[in-house]
Design a protein around this motif. Structure first.
Motif, mmCIF file in Angstrom:
data_model
loop_
_atom_site.group_PDB
_atom_site.id
_atom_site.type_symbol
_atom_site.label_atom_id
_atom_site.label_comp_id
_atom_site.label_asym_id
_atom_site.label_seq_id
_atom_site.Cartn_x
_atom_site.Cartn_y
_atom_site.Cartn_z
ATOM 1 N N UNK A 1 -55.927 -40.122 102.754
ATOM 2 C CA UNK A 1 -55.265 -39.096 101.955
ATOM 3 C C UNK A 1 -54.889 -37.887 102.825
ATOM 4 N N UNK A 2 -55.817 -37.442 103.680
ATOM 5 C CA UNK A 2 -55.537 -36.271 104.514
ATOM 6 C C UNK A 2 -54.436 -36.587 105.537
ATOM 7 N N UNK A 3 -54.412 -37.826 106.043
ATOM 8 C CA UNK A 3 -53.337 -38.210 106.961
ATOM 9 C C UNK A 3 -51.974 -38.134 106.279
ATOM 10 N N UNK A 4 -51.949 -38.399 104.978
ATOM 11 C CA UNK A 4 -50.674 -38.402 104.249
ATOM 12 C C UNK A 4 -50.144 -36.999 103.996
ATOM 13 N N UNK A 5 -50.952 -35.973 104.296
ATOM 14 C CA UNK A 5 -50.545 -34.598 103.989
ATOM 15 C C UNK A 5 -50.053 -33.828 105.213
ATOM 16 N N UNK A 6 -50.101 -34.455 106.419
ATOM 17 C CA UNK A 6 -49.700 -33.731 107.629
ATOM 18 C C UNK A 6 -49.202 -34.707 108.681
ATOM 19 N N UNK A 7 -48.281 -34.261 109.541
ATOM 20 C CA UNK A 7 -47.859 -35.119 110.664
ATOM 21 C C UNK A 7 -49.062 -35.481 111.529
ATOM 22 N N UNK A 8 -49.065 -36.691 112.102
ATOM 23 C CA UNK A 8 -50.239 -37.191 112.800
ATOM 24 C C UNK A 8 -49.864 -37.818 114.134
ATOM 25 N N UNK A 9 -50.676 -37.567 115.151
ATOM 26 C CA UNK A 9 -50.574 -38.262 116.432
ATOM 27 C C UNK A 9 -51.765 -39.210 116.549
ATOM 28 N N UNK A 10 -51.496 -40.502 116.724
ATOM 29 C CA UNK A 10 -52.540 -41.478 117.017
ATOM 30 C C UNK A 10 -52.619 -41.595 118.538
ATOM 31 N N UNK A 11 -53.769 -41.197 119.060
ATOM 32 C CA UNK A 11 -53.882 -41.009 120.505
ATOM 33 C C UNK A 11 -55.163 -41.694 120.973
ATOM 34 N N UNK A 12 -55.048 -42.531 121.980
ATOM 35 C CA UNK A 12 -56.240 -43.170 122.531
ATOM 36 C C UNK A 12 -56.594 -44.469 121.842
ATOM 37 N N UNK A 13 -55.710 -44.986 121.000
ATOM 38 C CA UNK A 13 -55.950 -46.272 120.355
ATOM 39 C C UNK A 13 -54.670 -47.076 120.364
ATOM 40 N N UNK A 14 -54.801 -48.403 120.556
ATOM 41 C CA UNK A 14 -53.629 -49.279 120.478
ATOM 42 C C UNK A 14 -53.620 -49.983 119.123
ATOM 43 N N UNK A 15 -54.340 -49.400 118.172
ATOM 44 C CA UNK A 15 -54.375 -49.895 116.795
ATOM 45 C C UNK A 15 -55.047 -51.258 116.680
ATOM 46 N N UNK A 16 -55.807 -51.648 117.731
ATOM 47 C CA UNK A 16 -56.564 -52.889 117.613
ATOM 48 C C UNK A 16 -57.789 -52.695 116.736
ATOM 49 N N UNK A 17 -58.247 -51.465 116.675
ATOM 50 C CA UNK A 17 -59.452 -51.191 115.871
ATOM 51 C C UNK A 17 -59.157 -51.424 114.391
ATOM 52 N N UNK A 18 -60.018 -52.198 113.723
ATOM 53 C CA UNK A 18 -59.759 -52.579 112.331
ATOM 54 C C UNK A 18 -59.747 -51.375 111.397
ATOM 55 N N UNK A 19 -60.576 -50.346 111.698
ATOM 56 C CA UNK A 19 -60.596 -49.172 110.831
ATOM 57 C C UNK A 19 -59.257 -48.450 110.844
ATOM 58 N N UNK A 20 -58.692 -48.317 112.038
ATOM 59 C CA UNK A 20 -57.412 -47.620 112.150
ATOM 60 C C UNK A 20 -56.321 -48.366 111.399
#
Length: 689
Positions: free
Chosen positions: A77-96
């Motif tokens: 929910x908080x991610x949906x309220x502000x622009x976001x930089x995903x940094x240090x992950x290649x999105x392999x992590x299941x949580x992300x």
């Protein structure tokens, strides 16, 4: 948000050069205020207590989303309220991936999101996939990205030799008392204050709020020492006096005023003012801010002026090294003060005096409210609740009484209710924030903007009851079924990480004084068992035991308090006190059938007295334990008469009472009266023998 378990981010923000404080949502909940950044640690942290869960393996990470779904719902929910930089992950992590793909709020939002990809030929193939998922791509290594961000306007550093008081203002814009702060905030008619609202800066600087005779007493006390405590009954004007002193010109030097302050802010403040020899810090609601107090009191150059209700004094005094002459109890009303206040309101003081004569321990707030409205607070609340029950509007998607009880509940727990909290709570029946705002518009007479609103993040509203006293008195006129429904729904729908100042909220959220009113025995057991699934703190078990005790279920209460006593390693004295009380109550009602059973019973009862004796010698909250010991000594004598045990208990109780009553220590007037009454009863027992 971080999926790392180290404390690197905390270390970065600990720097004295950082104007920003970091707030771990696992501790403070959603603390959205100026100069504070909320940190969500998804996989646990090395900073958490030993035994706290941390996730490493792929299975553990996958299970996290199921086990702590409210945390991930909050972060999505908080991610949906502000622009976001995903940094240090290649999105392999299941949580992300769960946060991005499985969250309805985030998948539908239009906020921009960037993904940092290491500039490598092997990554070219996956960039197109990420772009299809809606990401803007940043090709950079960590050093390049930090260098780029450091050149942006929001990261530029001011010159280091700037005027020191300007730095005070910039680092603590809502707390450093200066002309800018005095001119900031809501400007409202002072009649709102007289109608029961909490004081705001404009009330104080307008001089329309009369200073009582305690003002000069406190002024003199502050000038004579380093720590001053303002205390008294609820509604006696502690917050008002504290603000009047803080914003007055009669106290010189640099002054900071806080309604709430976290430990990290206190550490930054101590470092900021370490060369300044004339600094006074004013803190309201001390009970909620003891972590910060522990930091501030170690600074030799800071003078502290604190405010807390007398009922919480036994808790806060263990954090204070303070003599009774440094404590000013403002509970007792002065008739000259009442006359002056009524005169400032253009009201006769005769009604106020009549109310004082008919009600013992009535507060200043209740008298002022009655004088302004010709209605007592409780009667006004009762009328208001009835209006809410009968209100009809086809456009409403929220039950107004339920909303009233929700805000009342959070106010009772010492925090405002943010729009995010309301959004999660009502998520099943609303389409957008507008549905909440529409309902709140109907209730603006008693649910108001928090008095701290100007100090929060401006992206959302924070609502609270008109006053703390209103919140406490409201529960006595609300049906238990509505309270129980709200408490259960809040527990189910609102995650800890979205609750503003969760550290404060949890202290009263499961309080037995409230649950006794809200739940019958079966409902209460179900509620506490549900709480314990995610919060196994001995404090929760303590309240669970008190609830069961007040429902006269001593066997069940014993099971919970004995487990809490064991889990706390017998080091939490409030739990030890309740352990002794329940042990005594369970056994004093027994009727042994033989002399052997009677001997065993008396030896078991003796253990409860020994526990209290240990508490009296080890805990600074002596009053609390001496009261229990004396009460039980009288109960024992009434049941078994004068025997060796009774002689021991009565003599010990009298000795403890004598030491306490002659110690010169501050004792709240209600407690003092009971201590004197117990001493008289015990003296009468001795005279009978």
């Amino acid at each position: 948000m971080t999926i790392n378990i180290d404390n690197l981010l905390e270390k970065i923000y600990e720097s004295p050069k950082s104007a920003i404080n970091i707030s771990d949502t696992a501790i403070y909940g959603s603390l959205e205020k100026e100069k504070v950044v909320s940190l969500y640690k998804l996989h646990g942290s090395v900073t958490y207590p030993v035994g706290s869960r941390m996730s490493f393996t792929e299975t553990e990470l996958t299970d996290l989303f199921i086990k702590d779904n409210k945390l991930f719902e909050t972060v999505s929910f908080k991610l949906s309220t502000a622009p976001t930089i995903f940094w240090g992950t290649r999105l392999y992590d299941s949580n992300t991936m769960q946060l991005i793909c499985n969250s309805e709020a985030y998948s539908k939002c239009s906020m921009q999101k960037w993904l940092v990809v290491y500039p490598d030929e092997e990554n070219k193939a996956v960039i197109e996939d990420y772009e299809d998922m809606g990401f803007n791509i940043i090709e950079a290594d960590t050093k390049e990205l930090i260098s780029y961000l450091g050149k942006q306007s929001f990261a530029r550093n001011e010159e280091q030799d700037k005027y020191i008081y300007k730095e005070y203002r910039e680092k603590f814009p809502t707390s450093f008392i200066c002309n800018e702060l005095k001119k900031s905030g809501v400007k409202r008619p002072v009649v709102d204050f007289f109608a029961g609202a909490e004081p705001v800066i404009s009330d104080i600087v307008s001089n329309n709020v009369t200073k009582t005779s305690y003002y000069s007493v406190l002024l003199e006390t502050i000038l004579k020492g380093n720590i001053t405590l303002i205390t008294g009954i609820p509604g006696c004007g502690k917050s008002t006096l504290l603000m009047q002193l803080a914003f007055s010109d009669e106290l010189s030097g640099r002054k900071f005023w806080f309604n709430n302050i976290i430990k990290q802010e206190a550490e930054k403040l101590v470092d900021l003012v370490k060369e300044d020899k004339n600094v006074t810090i004013f803190i309201d609601n001390l009970y909620s801010n003891v972590d910060a107090l522990n930091v501030l009191k170690e600074a030799g150059n800071i003078k502290l002026v604190l405010a807390e209700r007398a009922l919480n004094y036994e808790y806060v005094k263990r954090f204070l090294n303070i003599s009774s002459d440094r404590i000013v109890d403002i509970s007792e009303l002065n008739k000259n003060d009442i006359q002056m206040i009524c005169k400032s309101m253009n009201r006769s003081s005769s009604d106020a005096f009549d109310l004082m004569e008919k009600n013992q321990n009535i507060s200043l707030l209740e008298i002022v409210f009655y004088t302004a409205t010709y209605t007592q607070i409780q009667e006004r609340i009762k009328s208001y609740v009835n209006d809410l029950k009968n209100y009809k509007d086809s456009n409403l998607k929220i039950d107004l009484l339920e909303l009233f009880v929700l805000v009342n509940y959070t106010s009772y727990c010492g925090i405002p209710c943010s729009m995010d909290m309301m959004y999660f709570y009502f998520s099943d029946c609303i389409e957008s924030y507008e549905d909440i705002l529409y309902a709140l518009e109907k209730m603006n007479r008693i649910i108001v903007e928090s008095t701290e609103y100007d100090f929060y993040d401006k992206t959302q509203d924070y609502k609270e009851m008109r006053s703390k006293l209103f919140a406490e008195k409201s529960f006595s006129v609300i049906d238990a079924s509505i309270i129980s429904n709200v408490m259960n729904k809040f527990l189910d729908k609102v995650g800890n990480h979205i609750i503003y100042r969760y550290d404060i909220f949890k202290r009263r959220a499961y309080d037995a004084d409230l649950t006794k009113k809200a739940f019958d025995l079966k409902e209460g057991i179900e509620f506490y068992e549900k709480v314990l699934k995610n919060n196994k703190s001995p404090y929760v078990r303590h309240q669970y035991a008190l609830f069961l005790q007040r429902k006269n279920e001593y066997d069940l209460a014993w099971k919970q308090i004995d487990q809490a006593y064991t889990e706390s390693k017998k080091k939490i004295f409030s739990i030890a006190n309740t352990h002794a009380i329940i042990m005594f109550e369970m056994n004093i009602v027994n009727e042994p059938t033989s002399g052997r059973e009677l001997d065993m019973l008396k030896k078991t009862i003796e253990k409860s007295f020994l526990t209290l004796e240990f508490c009296i010698t080890q805990d600074v909250r002596v009053n609390y334990h001496v009261l229990t010991y004396a009460r039980n000594a009288i109960r024992y004598f009434e049941k078994y008469g004068w025997d060796n045990y009774a002689e021991q208990y009565v003599n010990s109780a009298l000795k403890q009472l004598s030491i306490l009553l002659n110690s010169g220590e501050y004792i709240y007037q209600g407690t003092l009266k009971e201590l004197n009454n117990l001493q008289k009863q015990l003296d009468d027992i001795k005279k009978m023998i």
